[in-house]
Design an enzyme around this catalytic site. Structure first.
Site, PDB file in Angstrom:
ATOM      1  N   SER A  45      38.087 -12.279  48.539  1.00 32.72           N
ATOM      2  CA  SER A  45      37.769 -13.594  47.987  1.00 32.72           C
ATOM      3  C   SER A  45      36.719 -14.309  48.831  1.00 32.72           C
ATOM      4  O   SER A  45      36.432 -13.934  49.968  1.00 32.72           O
ATOM      5  CB  SER A  45      39.029 -14.449  47.919  1.00 32.72           C
ATOM      6  OG  SER A  45      39.388 -14.855  49.222  1.00 32.72           O
TER       7      SER A  45
ATOM      8  N   SER B 217      42.378  -2.984  36.511  1.00 34.06           N
ATOM      9  CA  SER B 217      41.391  -2.839  35.433  1.00 34.06           C
ATOM     10  C   SER B 217      41.542  -1.479  34.784  1.00 34.06           C
ATOM     11  O   SER B 217      41.899  -0.503  35.453  1.00 34.06           O
ATOM     12  CB  SER B 217      39.964  -2.933  35.990  1.00 34.06           C
ATOM     13  OG  SER B 217      39.854  -4.010  36.861  1.00 34.06           O
TER      14      SER B 217
ATOM     15  N   GLU C 152      32.926  -0.502  47.418  1.00 34.61           N
ATOM     16  CA  GLU C 152      33.031  -1.644  46.511  1.00 34.61           C
ATOM     17  C   GLU C 152      32.280  -2.847  47.064  1.00 34.61           C
ATOM     18  O   GLU C 152      31.618  -3.570  46.347  1.00 34.61           O
ATOM     19  CB  GLU C 152      34.502  -2.019  46.285  1.00 34.61           C
ATOM     20  CG  GLU C 152      34.657  -3.123  45.246  1.00 34.61           C
ATOM     21  CD  GLU C 152      36.109  -3.507  45.002  1.00 34.61           C
ATOM     22  OE1 GLU C 152      36.513  -3.497  43.847  1.00 34.61           O
ATOM     23  OE2 GLU C 152      36.834  -3.818  45.969  1.00 34.61           O
TER      24      GLU C 152
ATOM     25  N   GLN D  40      42.474   1.578  39.521  1.00 34.82           N
ATOM     26  CA  GLN D  40      42.665   1.415  40.961  1.00 34.82           C
ATOM     27  C   GLN D  40      43.959   0.643  41.188  1.00 34.82           C
ATOM     28  O   GLN D  40      44.107  -0.465  40.673  1.00 34.82           O
ATOM     29  CB  GLN D  40      41.475   0.632  41.534  1.00 34.82           C
ATOM     30  CG  GLN D  40      41.576   0.328  43.004  1.00 34.82           C
ATOM     31  CD  GLN D  40      40.809  -0.941  43.360  1.00 34.82           C
ATOM     32  OE1 GLN D  40      41.019  -2.002  42.790  1.00 34.82           O
ATOM     33  NE2 GLN D  40      39.898  -0.828  44.310  1.00 34.82           N
ATOM     34  N   GLY D  41      44.897   1.245  41.923  1.00 30.65           N
ATOM     35  CA  GLY D  41      46.183   0.579  42.146  1.00 30.65           C
ATOM     36  C   GLY D  41      46.316   0.069  43.568  1.00 30.65           C
ATOM     37  O   GLY D  41      46.951   0.710  44.413  1.00 30.65           O
ATOM     38  N   TYR D  42      45.704  -1.072  43.852  1.00 31.84           N
ATOM     39  CA  TYR D  42      45.767  -1.643  45.202  1.00 31.84           C
ATOM     40  C   TYR D  42      46.617  -2.915  45.222  1.00 31.84           C
ATOM     41  O   TYR D  42      47.678  -2.956  45.807  1.00 31.84           O
ATOM     42  CB  TYR D  42      44.355  -1.990  45.716  1.00 31.84           C
ATOM     43  CG  TYR D  42      43.507  -0.814  46.170  1.00 31.84           C
ATOM     44  CD1 TYR D  42      43.896   0.494  45.918  1.00 31.84           C
ATOM     45  CD2 TYR D  42      42.308  -1.033  46.837  1.00 31.84           C
ATOM     46  CE1 TYR D  42      43.107   1.563  46.323  1.00 31.84           C
ATOM     47  CE2 TYR D  42      41.521   0.024  47.253  1.00 31.84           C
ATOM     48  CZ  TYR D  42      41.911   1.323  46.995  1.00 31.84           C
ATOM     49  OH  TYR D  42      41.128   2.353  47.397  1.00 31.84           O
ATOM     50  N   SER D  43      46.108  -3.974  44.544  1.00 31.58           N
ATOM     51  CA  SER D  43      46.725  -5.303  44.689  1.00 31.58           C
ATOM     52  C   SER D  43      48.121  -5.350  44.089  1.00 31.58           C
ATOM     53  O   SER D  43      48.436  -4.642  43.134  1.00 31.58           O
ATOM     54  CB  SER D  43      45.861  -6.346  43.991  1.00 31.58           C
ATOM     55  OG  SER D  43      44.621  -6.434  44.601  1.00 31.58           O
TER      56      SER D  43
END
Lengths: 376, 405
Positions: free
Chosen positions: B373, B162, B245, B127-130
């Site tokens: 968070s 990840s 998620e 997953q390429g988000y942050s």
């Protein structure tokens, strides 16, 4: 599968809330609190008219024969209005004692009176969680001798049910010769606690030792769940008032509710309190629907609500700032109710200890030691 | 309050229990977060799909079991697999996030191309988000693409990625419309991980494991049709994924399982020959945690009931991640204290407890931070559940006291 309150239970809450806002708002409660009796005839009559005293009385004795969850929901809602009433002793603990230990004649005499709100029963079972300050009650030739402390609803009662050790249960008229009732002035003036001293006082016994013992165990469970429900109602109301105040109060040209520091305090309260609703509802549900789980659930509901309630009481007061510390806002009535509930019928450490014993997690001699509190 | 299950679910529960009794020995135990699934994993996944115990609602034409959504059945499956301590199939970024997203907003061709291999465990996704400067404020992400000759030319950097070290594909958020407002300039792209210009560097965490990676993108060429939704719709598409998620982290079943292991530990572990369970202080901490787990368990049943009725569970749902991840962290913390000096042992040291409590204790911090968070969760609760106003956005010079320079 439907975990939650029924439409009827929601309606019951609504009608009680309406009564509280119209007939027993905080200004009325303040006046009643000054009397230190934990009782007011007008409020009592209003609650009788709403039928809440009949909830745990079976239909054959003129009651509504509803579930324990209904009674717990009432206790929760009454706490939302810090209502002075004898609901806990008379309508939750006493019917439990009569049903388990009472003979037919005793049930026929007392359950209809409870249902109609025609008697007020103080309950002296605090020593089941350990005797303090020399409290000890003995039965000699049918007469009671000694003292019991922290009797619930003591000052408003016309009748008492008291535990003598763990396997004897006595019914005593408040006007009995030799009985002295002394106020134990507490922080929470919406309910009364008292000391009863007995000097050769005549009484009526309820049940054989086995039945009396079972009744006292049930009474403790019922009382603990009801006190947890009471804290739930009080803490929810404190949070509601806090959110309302934080939206109105402005500093630095903005409502204090927009400051992240206060938002996080409120989110902490809400995130801790909301799951308590499910815990209390489930514990109340077990009392008559899954009795094999009830003793453990009562311990956990009592202990967890004591912790979360204390946190909400403290944090709400903090968010109110200086006004939370004053008498003007009246926030302290709920603060004190939560403080009362935390200690009565076993503080959190004590009930968690009982929960550990119930699960077989303590050495035998320790378990015996805790049980021995009751055979003082 | 009605806690009974209809008859057909009783039969279904029994069927699941029987299956687990007969087949639990086939279940894999290797960690699929650190390695590609091995053959044992692939066989187990295939068996579970065939029985309808995983990929249950993925339609048959995309390789799933094709059942109608059934919240009670799903809940029974999770309960029984969790009770048996057996994996309910691959729960990775592909199966849990990409597949539901493609089923909801992907094209027919995308579903056929990607869903079957992903649910079988043959195609692994990252997953390429942050990004380093786009965490909680994800929409400010800077990885960008320009279009040349029918291709996106992508440049930028992703972090916390990840599985990137062994993934085949990545679903990635890229700014393709630099002139649009920040939420409207992002696209959701599907990109092979072996394209030239992709540099993957493992990111070792405090646990000592490299569960995450940094991914550097330099002039990576991707055909413009490898996009889910339209150009500039990436934020909406990502929110479909995030929704899947959010519901997962902090599930009280994890806490229950961990609690049971902790009880065993306290009964078995001794000091001077006496079980630690006999220490009243440690035992009280255990009981406090049990009370919180029970509250979260019944809260979960309430949320389940809301889902069954098609109602929004509101606050009861919003607090699960916040409370659940913290609770798990504290359970591991108590286990470490119970073990004392032996609780600090690590990396298969002699005398290290097999519960791997230190790794859990540290990894939980990552879970409290990732996926929204703890502080973001509190903002969400305060603003959406409690109706508290957002903090005003200040411009330089606005500060009434002391600021403004």
């Amino acid at each position: 599968m439907d975990f939650g309150l029924s439409d009827e239970q929601k309606q019951l809450i609504e009608s009680l809330r309406r009564f509280i806002s119209q007939q027993a708002p905080l200004d009325t409660v303040r006046e009643v609190a000054k009397t230190n009796q934990g009782y007011d005839p007008d409020i009592h009559q209003g609650l009788v008219d709403l039928g809440i005293y009949s909830i745990l009385v079976p239909e054959e004795y003129g009651g509504a024969g509803l579930t324990f969850l209904d009674a717990a929901v009432v206790q929760e809602t009454l706490a939302g209005g810090v209502i002075p009433s004898t609901y806990l002793g008379t309508s939750i603990i006493a019917p439990t004692l009569f049903q388990v230990a009472g003979n037919d004649a005793q049930k026929a005499e007392w359950l209809p009176k409870i249902s109609a709100g025609e008697c007020r029963i103080g309950v002296g079972i605090s020593e089941l969680c350990g005797a303090r300050a020399g409290a000890k009650l003995t039965l000699n030739a049918g007469k009671l001798q000694g003292k019991v402390l922290s009797v619930i609803d003591a000052m408003a009662a016309d009748t008492y049910l008291v535990a003598v050790g763990r396997d004897t249960l006595a019914l005593v008229d408040a006007k009995s010769p030799g009985l002295k009732v002394t106020q134990m002035t507490g922080i929470d003036r919406t309910r009364s606690l008292g000391e009863l001293t007995f000097n050769d006082v005549a009484c009526e016994l309820m049940g054989e030792p086995a039945a009396a013992s079972a009744a006292l165990e049930q009474a403790l469970i019922a009382g603990r769940i009801a006190l947890a429900a009471d804290t739930l109602g009080a803490a929810q109301e404190m949070l509601r008032r806090t959110l309302e105040y934080a939206q109105q109060r402005e500093q630095f040209n903005r409502p204090i509710a927009s400051f992240q520091s206060l938002k996080h305090l409120c989110a902490d309260m809400a995130a801790n309190l909301e799951p308590c609703r499910s815990l209390v509802w489930y514990a109340a549900h077990t009392f008559d629907q899954r009795p094999e789980e009830a003793a453990l659930m009562a311990c956990h509901a009592k202990a967890h609500l004591a912790e979360v309630g204390t946190m909400v009481a403290r944090t709400s007061t903090e968010v109110f700032g200086g006004m939370g510390f004053t008498d003007l806002m009246g926030l302290h009535y709920w603060f004190k109710r939560i403080g009362f509930n935390r200690q009565v019928l076993g503080g959190p450490e004590h009930v968690r200890d009982e929960a550990a014993i119930l699960q077989g997690w303590v050495p035998e001699n320790h378990a015996k030691g805790v049980a021995a509190y009751a055979s003082y | 309050m009605d806690l009974s299950y209809p008859e057909k679910y009783k039969a279904f529960r029994q069927e699941v229990i029987d299956f687990l009794k007969q087949n639990a020995n086939l279940a894999p135990t290797a960690d699929f977060r650190l390695h590609r699934p091995d053959q044992k994993w692939l066989d187990w996944q295939a068996l579970l799909i065939e029985k309808g115990y995983t990929a249950r609602t993925v339609p048959k034409q995309y390789g799933g079991y094709g059942a109608e959504p059934d919240i009670l059945a799903e809940s029974i499956l999770t309960e029984e697999f969790s009770r048996a301590g057996v994996s309910q199939g691959l729960d990775n970024q592909g199966t849990s996030m990409l597949v539901p997203t493609l089923l909801e907003v992907g094209t027919e061709a995308q579903r056929q191309q990607w869903v079957p291999g992903t649910i079988r465990g043959e195609i692994i996704w990252a997953q390429g988000y942050s990004e380093p400067s786009a965490g909680s404020d994800l929409a400010s992400l800077k990885t960008h693409a320009r279009v040349e000759d029918g291709h996106f030319i992508i440049n930028g950097q992703k972090i916390w990625t990840s599985s990137a070290q062994f993934a085949d594909m990545i679903f990635i958020l890229v700014r393709t419309e630099p002139d649009a407002p920040k939420h409207k300039g992002i696209s959701y792209l599907l990109m092979p991980m072996d394209l030239p210009g992709i540099d993957i560097r493992p990111l070792v965490t405090m646990t000592g494991d490299a569960t995450f990676n940094e991914v550097f993108l330099t002039d990576v060429k991707l055909p413009v049709d490898q996009i889910v939704g339209k150009r500039g719709d990436g934020w909406q598409v990502a929110n479909v994924t995030l929704k899947y998620e959010r519901g997962k982290l902090g599930n009280p079943r994890e806490a229950q399982q961990r609690f049971e292991r902790l009880v065993d530990l306290m009964q078995q572990e001794t000091i001077n020959g006496t079980p630690l369970m006999e220490n009243a202080v440690l035992r009280d901490r255990l009981l406090r945690l049990q009370g919180r787990i029970l509250a979260m368990t019944y809260n979960g049943q309430r949320v389940l009931s809301s889902d069954l009725k098609g109602e929004n569970p509101g606050l009861a749902g919003m607090l699960i991640k916040l409370n659940g991840t913290w609770l798990n962290h504290e359970l591991a913390g108590l286990a470490i204290d119970v073990l004392g000096e032996l609780g600090i042992l690590y990396d298969n040291s002699p005398y290290e407890n097999e519960g791997d409590w230190q790794r859990k204790y540290m990894f939980d911090l990552g879970l409290m931070i990732g996926g929204g968070s703890t502080q973001i969760q509190k903002n969400i609760i305060a603003e959406r559940a409690l109706g508290m106003p957002k903090e005003p956005k200040y411009a330089p010079g606005d500060f009434p006291i002391g600021g403004g320079n």
